[in-house]
Design an enzyme around this catalytic site. Structure first.
Site, PDB file in Angstrom:
ATOM      1  CB  SER A  47      -0.944  -0.027   1.204  1.00 21.48           C
ATOM      2  OG  SER A  47      -1.882   1.030   1.139  1.00 21.48           O
ATOM      3  CG  ASP A  98      -5.443  -6.068   2.342  1.00 20.07           C
ATOM      4  OD1 ASP A  98      -5.818  -7.246   2.535  1.00 20.07           O
ATOM      5  OD2 ASP A  98      -5.465  -5.502   1.234  1.00 20.07           O
ATOM      6  CG  HIS A 111      -4.440  -1.029  -0.550  1.00 23.99           C
ATOM      7  ND1 HIS A 111      -4.402  -0.893   0.810  1.00 23.99           N
ATOM      8  CD2 HIS A 111      -4.813  -2.307  -0.780  1.00 23.99           C
ATOM      9  CE1 HIS A 111      -4.728  -2.039   1.386  1.00 23.99           C
ATOM     10  NE2 HIS A 111      -4.973  -2.920   0.430  1.00 23.99           N
TER      11      HIS A 111
END
Length: 715
Positions: free
Chosen positions: A18, A137, A45
């Site tokens: 991310s 995540d 992401h």
């Protein structure tokens, strides 16, 4: 399920990142160089319409081919596949499948989603890497890869711009290596070379055979280091997890791994954690929990009064998701009103227990719920007690349950206090520690599949012992109780839900609580009685009845406090009812000569949980002196609230008559030279001397116990 075709040698690496992850990924690629036996799938992401720039930046950092993922694309070596923004990516049989999202919000856990599918598809040849980013995540995805036997990495916190995602993976113990990107690349290349060298079928079979042969030695080393016995776990399960440790350490022979176990004090504990396969999730197999909620949970509350307690046990709870799932179902049953006035289609049990709190529905008080969740993995219990879970649980829980039972704190979910206080987490070894008792439901899902047949045969009777009459047992989809139909009746065969039968175990169902070596102790409290197996003729029954009525010693069954529950006929020889208020207590009812010895024997049996024998007691019967031997035998409980003990009275020899000429001469003989005492007098004197010594010893024990009790009360 696992890919074993022309791409069998291909190592597929899933990389999740991310914020700050692109720089870390570029550093990883630069250090990796050329690795023709690997393919990489990159999931980050991203915002919409940012994939073109990402592809261009990555192409400058590597010699790999960098391509966007297209639906139905087969994974090839030396290629980097980039997941499009706002998409859910899966892999099946080595082919990528993409699910574009029409949601106005970006998917919250695309990394978990892909890594979980990678674990299911590639198994031992899956690799998961989590780089810089905020949130959690990827944690559940790495756990799935680890459980499947693959390798997992997390970026070290000091090398990550944002350490939320890699720290979550590291602290939950799902990352095999926590390293900076350049060291990850070196470890990944070594791992790929090792797998290539070991991929020969004959070599792999030979290594597996060697591991199986070494299992007893490894189990012994684990027992010495961790005090946990893996001797009766399934050999294939043990071998698979040991082989995974060897792959992670790049060890080619089992001998080298055994040397490491002997020389490195940390490796036995690492292997111990490796063997604890904590595969769990909220509402795992949702249909099974739907059936449980509809057909079982309401029955647990049927015919219960306020102040009663519904007791549930979850052995092998891992990180607690299953225990919390059951707590949610109980709360939903209470709030939905299914607890009140539930028809008693299936017995739910009526045992009373004291509780510590109350719940209510429609203003009416309902029983409490106590859920005991146990495991031998202290690290997993620490996670379960915290009650904090990654955002990836959104895949397992409905929005309504997330809202009702969780509080979102940043990138994590915290279980609400109401659910947390229902569950007690405890370190407990199902194999060797005493079980919980007076339970209404046991949920032991997907634990027995890792145990050998010896332990499975032992644990089903143990569950029967732990449950109340008509309590329920829920197993996993690959487990069954087909070999113990005398103990449980099936409620739902598909979802492995059974109900305890009210009868005790027969001769083939032993009730053993500890894993003991060698022959069973004849005094073992947990041995089930073995009934006669030849019932084909009435003659056997007649003979047994005569023996019981005419020749068997008298006996009584008592609770821990001495209360008599049942007794043989004609007990007046040993027990009597005194004047005044009737007291149902075997100590108070015992005849003179038995009381002190009986008290000491019963107390010793309660303390040691073993059979205790006390001889050299005596009573007066019709003017004669009768020697008596006491035996106190603990008995397995079969649903009762109190411990039970059998007290057996044995007459030793024929009564001695003090009026016989030889016995009458005792006083004269003793007053003179003592040379003319008869054999009968000698026997009486010797017996009384032994009885006096034993009585003094019993009194001394009673005094010590009394003093100890006083000290404890003062403290």
């Amino acid at each position: 399920m696992k890919v074993r075709d022309q791409n069998a040698a291909l190592l597929i690496v899933g990389v999740g990142a991310s914020a700050g992850g692109l720089e870390a990924f570029q550093e990883l690629l630069a250090a990796l160089g050329e690795a023709p036996e690997t393919a990489i799938v990159y999931v980050q992401h991203q915002e919409r319409d940012s994939d073109a720039l990402l592809l261009e930046l990555l192409a400058r950092s590597t010699r790999y081919s960098v391509v966007p993922v297209a639906d139905g694309k087969k994974v090839r070596a030396a290629t980097i596949y980039v997941c499009p923004p706002w998409s859910q990516l899966e892999i099946s049989r080595g082919t990528l499948r993409i699910e574009p999202s029409d949601s106005p919000e970006r998917p919250s856990t695309p990394i978990d989603h892909f890594l979980s599918s990678l674990a299911a598809d590639q198994g031992e040849r899956a690799v998961g890497i989590i780089l810089s980013g905020n949130g959690t995540d990827g944690t559940l995805g790495l756990k799935a890869i680890s459980d499947a036997g693959g390798m997992t990495f997390a970026q070290s916190a000091d090398s990550a711009r944002y350490d939320g995602m890699p720290r979550s993976a590291a602290t939950t113990g799902v990352a095999d290596h926590v390293l900076p990107p350049d060291e990850m690349a070196a470890e990944l290349k070594k791992y790929a070379r090792y797998l290539t060298a070991m991929q020969s079928g004959s070599r792999e079979r030979a290594t597996t055979q060697q591991i199986h042969e070494a299992l007893p030695d490894i189990a012994k080393l684990l027992m010495e280091s961790t005090s946990h016995n893996f001797q009766h776990y399934k050999p294939n399960t043990l071998a698979r997890r040991i082989r995974r440790r060897m792959r992670l350490l790049n060890l080619a022979s089992i001998d080298s791994y055994i040397r490491l176990l002997q020389e490195d004090p940390e490796e036995p504990h690492t292997l111990f954690r490796e063997l604890l396969i904590s595969v769990t999730a909220f509402f795992r197999d949702p249909e099974a929990f739907d059936v449980l909620a509809k057909n079982v949970i309401p029955k647990l509350f049927a015919n219960r009064r306020p102040g009663d307690v519904v007791r549930i046990w979850v052995p092998g709870c891992a990180t607690g998701e299953e225990a919390y799932t059951l707590a949610m179902l109980c709360i939903e049953a209470i709030e939905g009103g299914s607890v009140a006035n539930e028809p008693d289609g299936i017995d739910g049990g009526n045992a009373n227990a004291s509780g510590t709190g109350k719940a209510a529905t429609g203003g009416a008080a309902v029983p409490e719920v106590q859920i005991f969740a146990t495991d031998i993995d202290e690290r997993a219990l620490k996670i379960s007690r915290a009650g904090t879970f990654p955002v990836g649980i959104e895949d397992d829980l409905s929005p309504e349950r997330l809202k009702r039972f969780f509080i979102k704190r940043g990138k994590k979910y915290q279980i609400v206090k109401e659910v947390r206080e229902m569950v007690l987490f405890s370190l407990h070894n199902l194999i060797s520690d005493p079980p919980f008792s007076r339970l209404d439901l046991i949920s032991c899902r997907n634990l027995l599949i890792y145990l050998g047949s010896h332990l499975q045969k032992k644990l089903i009777p143990l569950f029967h012992y732990s449950l109340r009459p008509s309590g329920f047992l829920m197993l996993g989809p690959s487990e069954n109780i087909s070999s113990h139909t005398e103990l449980f009746r099936t409620i739902d065969a598909k979802y492995r839900i059974s109900q305890r039968k009210g009868t005790g175990a027969d001769g083939n169902a032993t009730l053993t609580l500890a894993d003991r070596r060698g022959d069973p102790d004849e005094n073992d409290v947990h041995r089930a009685p073995v009934p006669a197996t030849d019932t084909n003729t009435d003659l056997m029954q007649v003979m047994q009845r005569i023996v019981l009525d005419e020749f068997a010693p008298k006996s009584v069954i008592v609770e821990e406090d001495g209360k008599i529950l049942c007794a043989s006929a004609d007990m007046h020889k040993y027990l009597t009812v005194g004047t005044g208020k009737f007291q149902n207590n075997i100590i108070k009812m015992a005849r003179n000569g038995l009381r002190i010895g009986l008290r000491a024997t019963l107390q010793e049996a309660k303390n040691t949980r073993r059979r205790v024998v006390h001889d050299d007691l005596s009573i007066r019967v019709d003017g004669k002196l009768q020697r008596v031997m006491l035996t106190v035998q603990p008995m397995p409980r079969v649903g009762e609230d109190a411990e039970l003990f059998m007290v057996v009275f044995h007459d030793c020899g024929l009564p001695l008559n003090p009026d016989e000429p030889g016995v009458k001469a005792v006083e004269t003989a003793l007053s003179e030279s003592g040379m003319h005492t008869s054999h009968g007098a000698d026997a009486i004197i010797a017996h009384l001397e032994r009885e006096l010594a034993i009585t003094r010893d019993d009194l001394e024990k009673s005094i010590q116990e009394y003093e100890t009790t006083n000290e404890e009360l003062k403290a």
